[in-house]
Structure formats: structure tokens, C-alpha cells
Design a protein around this motif. Structure first.
Motif, PDB file in Angstrom:
ATOM      1  N   GLY A  59       0.811  -1.204   0.000  1.00 21.32           N
ATOM      2  CA  GLY A  59       0.000   0.000   0.000  1.00 21.32           C
ATOM      3  C   GLY A  59       0.843   1.251   0.000  1.00 21.32           C
ATOM      4  O   GLY A  59       1.989   1.252  -0.456  1.00 21.32           O
ATOM      5  N   ALA A  60       0.278   2.319   0.505  1.00 17.30           N
ATOM      6  CA  ALA A  60       0.986   3.595   0.611  1.00 17.30           C
ATOM      7  C   ALA A  60       0.568   4.278   1.900  1.00 17.30           C
ATOM      8  O   ALA A  60      -0.556   4.098   2.371  1.00 17.30           O
ATOM      9  CB  ALA A  60       0.677   4.491  -0.588  1.00 17.30           C
ATOM     10  N   SER A  61       1.490   5.039   2.456  1.00 13.79           N
ATOM     11  CA  SER A  61       1.256   5.746   3.713  1.00 13.79           C
ATOM     12  C   SER A  61       1.668   7.202   3.570  1.00 13.79           C
ATOM     13  O   SER A  61       2.680   7.506   2.933  1.00 13.79           O
ATOM     14  CB  SER A  61       2.063   5.120   4.859  1.00 13.79           C
ATOM     15  OG  SER A  61       1.816   3.741   4.985  1.00 13.79           O
ATOM     16  N   VAL A  62       0.890   8.081   4.166  1.00 13.01           N
ATOM     17  CA  VAL A  62       1.292   9.479   4.328  1.00 13.01           C
ATOM     18  C   VAL A  62       1.627   9.671   5.806  1.00 13.01           C
ATOM     19  O   VAL A  62       0.834   9.318   6.676  1.00 13.01           O
ATOM     20  CB  VAL A  62       0.181  10.441   3.899  1.00 13.01           C
ATOM     21  CG1 VAL A  62       0.545  11.881   4.271  1.00 13.01           C
ATOM     22  CG2 VAL A  62      -0.069  10.348   2.401  1.00 13.01           C
ATOM     23  N   PHE A  63       2.820  10.206   6.072  1.00 16.68           N
ATOM     24  CA  PHE A  63       3.238  10.374   7.457  1.00 16.68           C
ATOM     25  C   PHE A  63       3.984  11.693   7.641  1.00 16.68           C
ATOM     26  O   PHE A  63       4.483  12.280   6.674  1.00 16.68           O
ATOM     27  CB  PHE A  63       4.109   9.200   7.921  1.00 16.68           C
ATOM     28  CG  PHE A  63       5.465   9.133   7.275  1.00 16.68           C
ATOM     29  CD1 PHE A  63       6.588   9.642   7.918  1.00 16.68           C
ATOM     30  CD2 PHE A  63       5.641   8.552   6.023  1.00 16.68           C
ATOM     31  CE1 PHE A  63       7.843   9.588   7.342  1.00 16.68           C
ATOM     32  CE2 PHE A  63       6.888   8.488   5.438  1.00 16.68           C
ATOM     33  CZ  PHE A  63       7.999   9.000   6.094  1.00 16.68           C
ATOM     34  N   SER A  64       4.036  12.131   8.873  1.00 16.63           N
ATOM     35  CA  SER A  64       4.769  13.357   9.197  1.00 16.63           C
ATOM     36  C   SER A  64       6.264  13.062   9.177  1.00 16.63           C
ATOM     37  O   SER A  64       6.740  12.180   9.902  1.00 16.63           O
ATOM     38  CB  SER A  64       4.357  13.873  10.575  1.00 16.63           C
ATOM     39  OG  SER A  64       3.020  14.297  10.570  1.00 16.63           O
ATOM     40  N   LEU A  65       6.997  13.801   8.373  1.00 17.96           N
ATOM     41  CA  LEU A  65       8.423  13.547   8.211  1.00 17.96           C
ATOM     42  C   LEU A  65       9.192  13.989   9.448  1.00 17.96           C
ATOM     43  O   LEU A  65       8.967  15.070   9.997  1.00 17.96           O
ATOM     44  CB  LEU A  65       8.933  14.281   6.978  1.00 17.96           C
ATOM     45  CG  LEU A  65      10.299  13.850   6.434  1.00 17.96           C
ATOM     46  CD1 LEU A  65      10.248  12.417   5.911  1.00 17.96           C
ATOM     47  CD2 LEU A  65      10.750  14.789   5.319  1.00 17.96           C
ATOM     48  N   ARG A  78       0.812   2.005  -9.975  1.00 20.23           N
ATOM     49  CA  ARG A  78      -0.520   2.035  -9.357  1.00 20.23           C
ATOM     50  C   ARG A  78      -0.496   2.760  -8.017  1.00 20.23           C
ATOM     51  O   ARG A  78      -1.381   3.558  -7.700  1.00 20.23           O
ATOM     52  CB  ARG A  78      -1.067   0.615  -9.156  1.00 20.23           C
ATOM     53  CG  ARG A  78      -1.440  -0.103 -10.418  1.00 20.23           C
ATOM     54  CD  ARG A  78      -2.485  -1.190 -10.184  1.00 20.23           C
ATOM     55  NE  ARG A  78      -2.181  -2.117  -9.115  1.00 20.23           N
ATOM     56  CZ  ARG A  78      -1.378  -3.173  -9.217  1.00 20.23           C
ATOM     57  NH1 ARG A  78      -0.759  -3.409 -10.370  1.00 20.23           N
ATOM     58  NH2 ARG A  78      -1.178  -3.985  -8.199  1.00 20.23           N
ATOM     59  N   LEU A  79       0.522   2.465  -7.217  1.00 22.85           N
ATOM     60  CA  LEU A  79       0.622   3.102  -5.912  1.00 22.85           C
ATOM     61  C   LEU A  79       0.836   4.608  -6.029  1.00 22.85           C
ATOM     62  O   LEU A  79       0.338   5.382  -5.199  1.00 22.85           O
ATOM     63  CB  LEU A  79       1.757   2.471  -5.107  1.00 22.85           C
ATOM     64  CG  LEU A  79       1.539   1.027  -4.653  1.00 22.85           C
ATOM     65  CD1 LEU A  79       2.804   0.503  -3.973  1.00 22.85           C
ATOM     66  CD2 LEU A  79       0.342   0.917  -3.726  1.00 22.85           C
ATOM     67  N   ALA A  80       1.580   5.033  -7.047  1.00 22.90           N
ATOM     68  CA  ALA A  80       1.804   6.466  -7.247  1.00 22.90           C
ATOM     69  C   ALA A  80       0.496   7.180  -7.561  1.00 22.90           C
ATOM     70  O   ALA A  80       0.235   8.286  -7.065  1.00 22.90           O
ATOM     71  CB  ALA A  80       2.824   6.694  -8.359  1.00 22.90           C
ATOM     72  N   ILE A 107      -3.496   3.589   2.491  1.00 23.58           N
ATOM     73  CA  ILE A 107      -4.304   2.798   1.569  1.00 23.58           C
ATOM     74  C   ILE A 107      -3.612   1.455   1.379  1.00 23.58           C
ATOM     75  O   ILE A 107      -2.399   1.340   1.616  1.00 23.58           O
ATOM     76  CB  ILE A 107      -4.482   3.477   0.194  1.00 23.58           C
ATOM     77  CG1 ILE A 107      -3.111   3.768  -0.447  1.00 23.58           C
ATOM     78  CG2 ILE A 107      -5.328   4.729   0.307  1.00 23.58           C
ATOM     79  CD1 ILE A 107      -3.200   4.204  -1.899  1.00 23.58           C
ATOM     80  N   THR A 108      -4.357   0.439   0.981  1.00 26.30           N
ATOM     81  CA  THR A 108      -3.764  -0.866   0.705  1.00 26.30           C
ATOM     82  C   THR A 108      -3.997  -1.243  -0.752  1.00 26.30           C
ATOM     83  O   THR A 108      -4.934  -0.747  -1.396  1.00 26.30           O
ATOM     84  CB  THR A 108      -4.354  -1.957   1.613  1.00 26.30           C
ATOM     85  OG1 THR A 108      -5.775  -2.021   1.425  1.00 26.30           O
ATOM     86  CG2 THR A 108      -4.029  -1.671   3.073  1.00 26.30           C
ATOM     87  N   GLU A 109      -3.142  -2.108  -1.250  1.00 25.97           N
ATOM     88  CA  GLU A 109      -3.207  -2.540  -2.653  1.00 25.97           C
ATOM     89  C   GLU A 109      -2.752  -3.988  -2.740  1.00 25.97           C
ATOM     90  O   GLU A 109      -1.701  -4.345  -2.196  1.00 25.97           O
ATOM     91  CB  GLU A 109      -2.319  -1.650  -3.527  1.00 25.97           C
ATOM     92  CG  GLU A 109      -2.224  -2.060  -4.980  1.00 25.97           C
ATOM     93  CD  GLU A 109      -3.503  -1.792  -5.759  1.00 25.97           C
ATOM     94  OE1 GLU A 109      -3.673  -2.419  -6.826  1.00 25.97           O
ATOM     95  OE2 GLU A 109      -4.321  -0.965  -5.329  1.00 25.97           O
ATOM     96  N   ARG A 110      -3.542  -4.825  -3.410  1.00 27.51           N
ATOM     97  CA  ARG A 110      -3.154  -6.222  -3.598  1.00 27.51           C
ATOM     98  C   ARG A 110      -2.021  -6.319  -4.601  1.00 27.51           C
ATOM     99  O   ARG A 110      -2.024  -5.630  -5.627  1.00 27.51           O
ATOM    100  CB  ARG A 110      -4.348  -7.044  -4.092  1.00 27.51           C
ATOM    101  CG  ARG A 110      -4.078  -8.539  -4.186  1.00 27.51           C
ATOM    102  CD  ARG A 110      -5.320  -9.297  -4.626  1.00 27.51           C
ATOM    103  NE  ARG A 110      -5.643  -9.026  -6.008  1.00 27.51           N
ATOM    104  CZ  ARG A 110      -5.134  -9.713  -7.054  1.00 27.51           C
ATOM    105  NH1 ARG A 110      -4.258 -10.691  -6.839  1.00 27.51           N
ATOM    106  NH2 ARG A 110      -5.484  -9.414  -8.283  1.00 27.51           N
TER     107      ARG A 110
END
Length: 311
Positions: A132-138, A167-169, A151-154
Motif C-alpha cells: 500500500g501507501a502511507s502518508v506520514f509526518s516527516l 498504481r501506488l503512485a 491505503i492498501t493494494e493487492r
């Protein structure tokens, strides 16, 4: 919200496009300095710099994001937040402290899994079924800041690192904009990462990409797909070096690990389990070609690929 976007390769373009189309103001972009490319080794702008220029957005190209000149300009712009996607350099405290809401990073894994430079490649090579992909505080640590959205992605059986990252981008771009919307609205949720669940994804080296033929066929398949398109899985046939693109797992085992069988229509290689059938190969210094065509062009090739033996 006034933002400064940081990113460099094509992977960052969906996010920049989404931000330009969003309610937020992209005041400037930060990208890596021009790099040499092509036969003439001429200096070219990064993909992010090119897109920003097309939209009339100021482009900043510091040699290091700690450069005083860059930090001074960042303070002049006074962004509320700095989203970052695949920028390619570490952001230190003096830059992190400039925007009111900090820097928020889009990372292509479900954190804390696969912190590091090659999360997509390592996930495929490890045999993960979902990423998947994550948004986080740097923060100044390695991908360890609090998570703002996921979000998650198979992972599909045919996925390469290239197709999965694409796809993840795209999906991650929407996640990033959504996170910024909630930051501006003041209703963003925060989830601290569990350090006991961390796995690391260091950058793949050329040595990492070498195929070990006495592994099971499924592991070799994952290895090849995880290394495609870069750095490219490779092996040696005698003194011939060749990159191997995604292959097919056969139903039977007829060859010893690394043993090669050149046929009129296919090239088979033995593994620790069933054989694999090569698809496209890239001989050193040449263009990609069908494995069978490559095999027909070899004069008296050795009968086995060479490769490292796992410890």
C-alpha cells in the motif's frame, strides 16, 4: 493552504499533478539538481522540474536541502506545509521546522513495514500479498514519523516493481491530497508507528539483483519481478552477462538448478523446484529480445547459468 512540493522522478508526478489541481496553492517545488542523461550526457531537468516549469511554478534545485540559500528562500515563501514524494535527499531539522504543519511524506508501503528506499521491490521479493501507501509526518529518522493516512493494494501475480509502483503512485496521490485537506481543516487523525513491526527496505544494489538458481522457482519469480525494471535481475552464461525479465514457472522439473535448455521456441532453466521459462532477456549492451531468439544467436553456449550460492 500554501505548499512547497518536494520530489524528483516520474513516480512523484501523479502527486504533483493532483496537488496542482487541488484547492491548495503550489508556491514552488524542490527537486534534485539537473542530472546527465542520454548519449551526449547532457544535463536535463528532473521530471518534477519539467512539470513545474510547464505550469509556471518556481523550481528550487539545492545541492543539499540544508544549503543556507535554499533555507532562506523557503522561509521567504513561508509554506504552510511541504508534501514530499521520492525527493531523494534527507531533510534536516532546519528545513523541517520551516512550515507550520511540517513536511508530510508519501511512502509506498504500509508503515512500519518496509521503511527505506526500495519498499515496493522488497515487498514483491518477500512474497507479500498486500502492500500500500502511507502518508506520514516527516522526521529526521528513517520513515518513522506518525502516520496520517494509509491505503492498501493487492500485489498481483504478474506485478513487477514498475507496474505496482505506478498504481501506488496514482492511488497515493489522492491519499496525499486528502491528508493535506484534513490538515488544513484541522481534523487529521494521527497513528504512531509500532517499532516492533518494522521491516527495512534498503536500496537494491546490482549484487542484490543477481539470480541464485538453486532457490525455488517461486522465489526466483518474485526476485525477477521485484528487480524489474531496475536494477534488473541478471545472471551469467559463461562470460556472457544477461538481464532476465519476468519469466514463467513451468509445471515440471527436468533440469538441475541453473542448467539451461535452449529450444526452438523457448529457453528453460532449472531451479531447486520446477523449471522456469524465460520470456525477454537483455544481453549486456544490447536491446531486449525474446529468449528463444537470443539462444539461437549463441554459438556453442555453456549449459548452465552461474550464480551465487546462498549462505
Amino acid at each position: 493552504m500554501r505548499i512547497v512540493f518536494a520530489g524528483t522522478p516520474e513516480t512523484a508526478l501523479p502527486s504533483l499533478r493532483a496537488l496542482i489541481a487541488s484547492r491548495h496553492e503550489v508556491a514552488a517545488v524542490v527537486t534534485r539538481p539537473d542530472a546527465r542523461a542520454g548519449r551526449g550526457r547532457t544535463l536535463v531537468d528532473s521530471p518534477v522540474a519539467q512539470l513545474a516549469t510547464e505550469h509556471g511554478i518556481e523550481v528550487l534545485k539545492p545541492a543539499k536541502p540544508s544549503d543556507p540559500e535554499f533555507l532562506g528562500r523557503l522561509r521567504e515563501i513561508a509554506p504552510d506545509c511541504c508534501p514530499i514524494v521520492a525527493y531523494g535527499a534527507l531533510i534536516r531539522r532546519e528545513a523541517l521546522d520551516v512550515p507550520q504543519y511540517g513536511w508530510v511524506n508519501l511512502h509506498f508501503s504500509v508503515l512500519p513495514s518496509w521503511r527505506g528506499a526500495a519498499p515496493v521491490q522488497r515487498s514483491i521479493m518477500a512474497g507479500d500479498e498486500v502492500t500500500g501507501a502511507s502518508v506520514f509526518s516527516l522526521t529526521e529518522g528513517l520513515d518513522e514519523g506518525p502516520v496520517l493516512g494509509v491505503i492498501t493494494e493487492r500485489i498481483r501475480p504478474e506485478d513487477t516493481a514498475g507496474t505496482l509502483l505506478s498504481r501506488l503512485a496514482d492511488e497515493g496521490a489522492r491519499l496525499l491530497v486528502d491528508a493535506l485537506d484534513h490538515i488544513e481543516d484541522g481534523d487529521i487523525g494521527v497513528q504512531q508507528q509500532d517499532d516492533e513491526l518494522v521491516s527495512l527496505a534498503p536500496k537494491l544494489t546490482t549484487d542484490d539483483a543477481r539470480i541464485t538458481w538453486n532457490r525455488p522457482a517461486f522465489a526466483i519469480d518474485r526476485h525477477v519481478r521485484g528487480c524489474t525494471p531496475a536494477p534488473g535481475a541478471w545472471t551469467e552464461l559463461g562470460d556472457l552477462r544477461v538481464k532476465i525479465e519476468p519469466l514463467t514457472i513451468a509445471e515440471e522439473s527436468t533440469l538441475a538448478p541453473g542448467q539451461v535448455q535452449f529450444g526452438k521456441r523457448e529457453v528453460r532453466v532449472g531451479t531447486a523446484t520446477t523449471d522456469v521459462v524465460l520470456g525477454t532477456v537483455v544481453p549486456h549492451g544490447k536491446k531486449p529480445m525474446a529468449a528463444a531468439d537470443w539462444g539461437r544467436g549463441l554459438a556453442d553456449p555453456p549449459g548452465s547459468f552461474s550464480g551465487p550460492v546462498p549462505a
